[in-house]
Design a protein around this motif. Structure first.
Motif, short mmCIF file in Angstrom:
data_model
loop_
_atom_site.label_atom_id
_atom_site.label_comp_id
_atom_site.label_asym_id
_atom_site.label_seq_id
_atom_site.Cartn_x
_atom_site.Cartn_y
_atom_site.Cartn_z
N ALA A 7 -11.15 6.07 -3.22
CA ALA A 7 -11.34 7.62 -3.42
C ALA A 7 -9.90 7.90 -3.86
N ASP A 8 -9.94 9.08 -4.86
CA ASP A 8 -8.59 9.63 -5.25
C ASP A 8 -8.31 10.73 -4.37
N GLU A 9 -7.24 11.17 -4.47
CA GLU A 9 -6.50 12.27 -3.57
C GLU A 9 -7.90 13.73 -3.88
N LYS A 10 -8.05 13.81 -5.05
CA LYS A 10 -9.05 14.89 -5.31
C LYS A 10 -10.38 14.71 -4.65
N ASP A 11 -10.61 13.76 -4.52
CA ASP A 11 -12.06 13.23 -3.83
C ASP A 11 -11.96 13.44 -2.12
N ILE A 12 -10.78 13.46 -1.73
CA ILE A 12 -10.47 13.62 -0.33
C ILE A 12 -10.08 15.10 0.24
N ALA A 13 -9.06 15.64 -0.48
CA ALA A 13 -8.79 17.15 -0.28
C ALA A 13 -9.70 18.10 -0.07
N GLY A 14 -9.89 18.53 0.92
CA GLY A 14 -10.82 19.58 1.33
C GLY A 14 -12.38 19.15 1.30
N HIS A 15 -12.55 17.81 1.26
CA HIS A 15 -13.80 17.10 1.48
C HIS A 15 -14.06 16.60 2.90
N VAL A 75 0.82 -1.07 -0.08
CA VAL A 75 -0.05 0.05 -0.07
C VAL A 75 0.97 1.15 -0.08
N LEU A 76 0.44 2.14 -0.80
CA LEU A 76 1.18 3.58 -0.70
C LEU A 76 0.35 4.54 0.02
N THR A 77 0.75 5.07 1.21
CA THR A 77 -0.08 5.84 1.92
C THR A 77 0.31 7.41 1.77
N GLN A 78 -0.46 8.09 2.30
CA GLN A 78 -0.37 9.65 1.88
C GLN A 78 -1.06 10.47 3.01
N SER A 79 -0.49 11.57 3.30
CA SER A 79 -1.33 12.55 4.26
C SER A 79 -1.93 13.61 3.35
N ILE A 80 -3.16 13.74 3.52
CA ILE A 80 -4.25 14.47 2.85
C ILE A 80 -5.13 15.55 3.73
N ALA A 81 -4.70 16.89 3.46
CA ALA A 81 -5.72 17.79 4.42
C ALA A 81 -7.14 17.70 4.01
N TRP A 82 -8.01 17.52 4.99
CA TRP A 82 -9.29 17.75 4.84
C TRP A 82 -9.88 18.48 5.92
N PRO A 83 -11.11 19.13 5.83
CA PRO A 83 -11.77 19.91 6.79
C PRO A 83 -12.03 19.18 7.99
N ILE A 84 -11.11 18.76 8.99
CA ILE A 84 -11.66 17.96 10.23
C ILE A 84 -12.40 18.84 11.02
N PHE A 107 -3.99 8.27 4.79
CA PHE A 107 -4.90 7.76 3.91
C PHE A 107 -4.04 6.69 2.83
N ILE A 108 -4.79 5.66 2.51
CA ILE A 108 -4.31 4.62 1.53
C ILE A 108 -4.36 5.43 0.30
N ASN A 109 -3.14 5.75 -0.62
CA ASN A 109 -3.50 6.18 -1.99
C ASN A 109 -3.59 5.37 -2.98
#
Length: 565
Positions: free
Chosen positions: A264-272, A168-177, A189-191
């Motif tokens: 979900a893709d990074e664009k689905d997560i970032a800011g959502h 698995v490739l993981t990634q930190s993604i900013a979302w409105p917590i 997140f799993i990328n």
């Protein structure tokens, strides 16, 4: 060390009670057999193996396994280097037998390679090559030791997944917590996921029990997980965005998710903000069972599943996700459907979208299988829109169905019912040697699953009556009565047995929100009967007749109706 103790270094985590191992490539990477041979991680694996052997009654006496881990590894290094003293202490064949058992023991684990993206685009392109190289290194070391010990090269080589089962490739993604959810921020997140199917995995539990109930307090208050221990699988479940947080000991379920839900893709997560959040593997929940909570202020459905042996069964992961999604659908005035939907193309030029409705074991998949068997060349193609859960959406002038899953969670006992799927070699198999063994296989693309599909026929799978054939409901009230009662003869696929009833045959959402679901049911049935859509029931006989003859007769009537209407 006892067998129940875990191994944990900067690069390796192993839990023998869950048969899960996590290899962190970002912290340490073994690019050749000598860096692997000299590693602390290999000694830890050997130590765990030797402890396991000493506690296994069936293990035959092998003097080499009385060695401590350091002496064990040093002996193998001597074999690799061709040192003359390699066999001074231990017999060559005992070493070989033990190395074979060590190799099998390590591969009995679900082994997950992990790489963190760190914002590096090149990592995203090469992470599978990194994992491939590690697998090559492990198998190269095993074969080098094996062939030196046996004194000749192998004549047959088997390219098994020697190092990892998946990566698995993981990634930190900013979302409105939202306030109160800050503890989730460190979890990556799993990328992307890379699986090595077919995968055979085992879990202590193999059956789901009970239903999920609401709790007044938000489970997020109990979450204190660390970045090293928790992962998030961001899923698109139908049109719901779900952040599925799971403890690393549940990687079996975490991996299986990849064959069931769209990642979900990074664009689905970032800011959502997600619609659904699942916390899978909490140390403490009320009554040590699974619950959900509706955070109305932030409009998030939050599920909690406790850490215990029982919840290792994948059904807990799947059904809690679907319960949260279905509750979200109900609050969106959509109707969750427990059933399967297929698009059938017939040789006479007709295309039909058919929904089979009913609770677990009612005969939805079996009806479809029987239809295909008796249809012969009358069916040109059959496409699965959804296999277990979908939803009906009613607009001002239309009704359409959508699915939730891109895959299917199928009993191996019913493997022939999966003839519509052509991806068995891509499957994730769970407890294949036990009752209620399952496989999760990909079935369709996300784009097609969430498309807007019209409904030409909706049939209830009746597995308890002795009638044969297909029955069309003449009145809306008769139809609603049967569908709402949700009657079936339980066949042991859950903890229920014998005759049972479940509101709208769906214990994953409608049961919990019956009052909100009933008005939606009324509107859907009103629309279908006004439009003249075929609403009926098919007699599957699964609870009364174990032969296929009766079901095939029912399927023949179904075929006749579909081709002539």
């Amino acid at each position: 060390m006892t067998e129940s103790e875990n191994v944990e270094t900067s690069a390796l985590y192993m839990n023998p009670n869950r048969n899960v191992a996590v290899i962190n490539y970002s912290n340490k990477y073994f690019s050749d057999i000598f860096s692997l041979m000299n590693s602390k991680e290999l000694r830890e694996v050997v130590s765990l193996f030797l402890e396991h052997r000493r506690h296994t009654v069936e293990a035959k006496k092998n003097d080499f396994e009385d060695a401590d881990p350091e002496a064990y590894v040093e002996t193998i290094k001597g074999v690799l280097l061709g040192r003359s003293d390699a066999f001074d202490t231990y017999n060559r064949w005992e070493i070989l037998n033990s190395v074979e058992d060590l190799y099998s023991y390590y591969r009995s684990y679900l082994r997950i390679g992990v790489i963190n993206l760190h914002g590096n685009a090149s990592t995203a392109k090469t992470f599978m090559q990194v994992d491939d190289r590690f697998n090559d290194t492990v198998i190269e070391m095993y074969r080098a030791v094996e062939e030196k010990l046996q004194g000749f090269r192998n004549k047959t080589y088997r390219q098994v997944s020697a190092g990892t089962s998946a990566c698995v490739l993981t990634q930190s993604i900013a979302w409105p917590i939202p306030r109160g959810y800050e503890a989730l921020k460190p979890v990556r997140f799993i990328n992307t996921m890379s699986l090595r199917p077919p995968m055979m995995m085992t879990t202590p539990s193999n059956k789901r029990e009970g239903t999920f109930t609401a709790v007044p307090d938000n489970p997020i208050d109990k979450f204190h997980g660390s970045r090293d221990e928790w992962y998030c699988f961001p899923a698109k479940i139908g049109e719901s965005l779900a952040y599925i947080y799971f403890h690393r000991d549940y990687f079996v379920s975490g991996v299986a998710l990849a064959n069931l839900f769209e990642l979900a893709d990074e664009k689905d997560i970032a800011g959502h903000k997600p619609d659904l959040i699942l916390l899978f593997g909490l140390q403490k929940t009320e009554g040590n069972v699974s619950h959900y909570h509706h955070d109305e202020e932030n409009d998030i459905w939050v599920g909690e599943v406790p850490y215990n042996d029982k919840t290792t069964y994948f059904g807990y992961m799947k059904k809690m996700c679907l319960t949260l999604h279905n509750l979200h659908m109900i609050y969106e005035n959509r109707l969750p459907i427990h059933g399967s939907m297929v698009r059938i193309k017939f040789s006479n030029g007709k295309n039909k979208n058919v929904v089979f409705f009913g609770d677990s074991g009612a005969g939805k998949s079996e009806s479809l299988e029987a239809l295909q068997e008796i249809a012969d060349d009358k069916i040109l193609s059959l496409e699965t829109i959804f296999d277990d859960m979908g939803s009906f959406t009613l607009t001002d002038d239309d009704l359409y169905a959508q699915g939730t899953e891109i895959g299917a969670f199928v009993r191996l006992d019913d493997l022939s019912s999966a003839v519509a799927f052509n991806n068995m070699d891509r499957g994730v198999y769970l407890n294949p040697d036990r009752k209620n063994a399952r496989v999760i296989i990909p079935a369709d693309s996300y784009r097609r699953v969430v498309g807007h599909h019209g409904v030409d026929m909706w049939v209830y799978a009746n597995n308890y009556d002795s009638d044969i054939g297909l029955h069309k409901f003449e009145t809306e009230e008769d139809a609603k009565s049967t569908f709402i009662e949700g009657k079936r003869f339980a066949l042991g696929t859950t903890d229920e047995v014998g005759m049972s009833t479940t509101f709208f045959a769906n214990p994953f959402g409608p049961v919990q929100e019956e009052e909100k679901t009933r008005p939606i049911i009324d509107k859907v049935f009103d629309y279908l009967f006004k439009k003249g859509v075929y609403v009926g029931e098919i007699y599957t006989h699964l609870g009364t007749d174990k032969s296929k003859d009766s079901l095939n007769e029912s399927a023949q009537q179904l075929l006749d109706v579909l081709m002539n209407s």
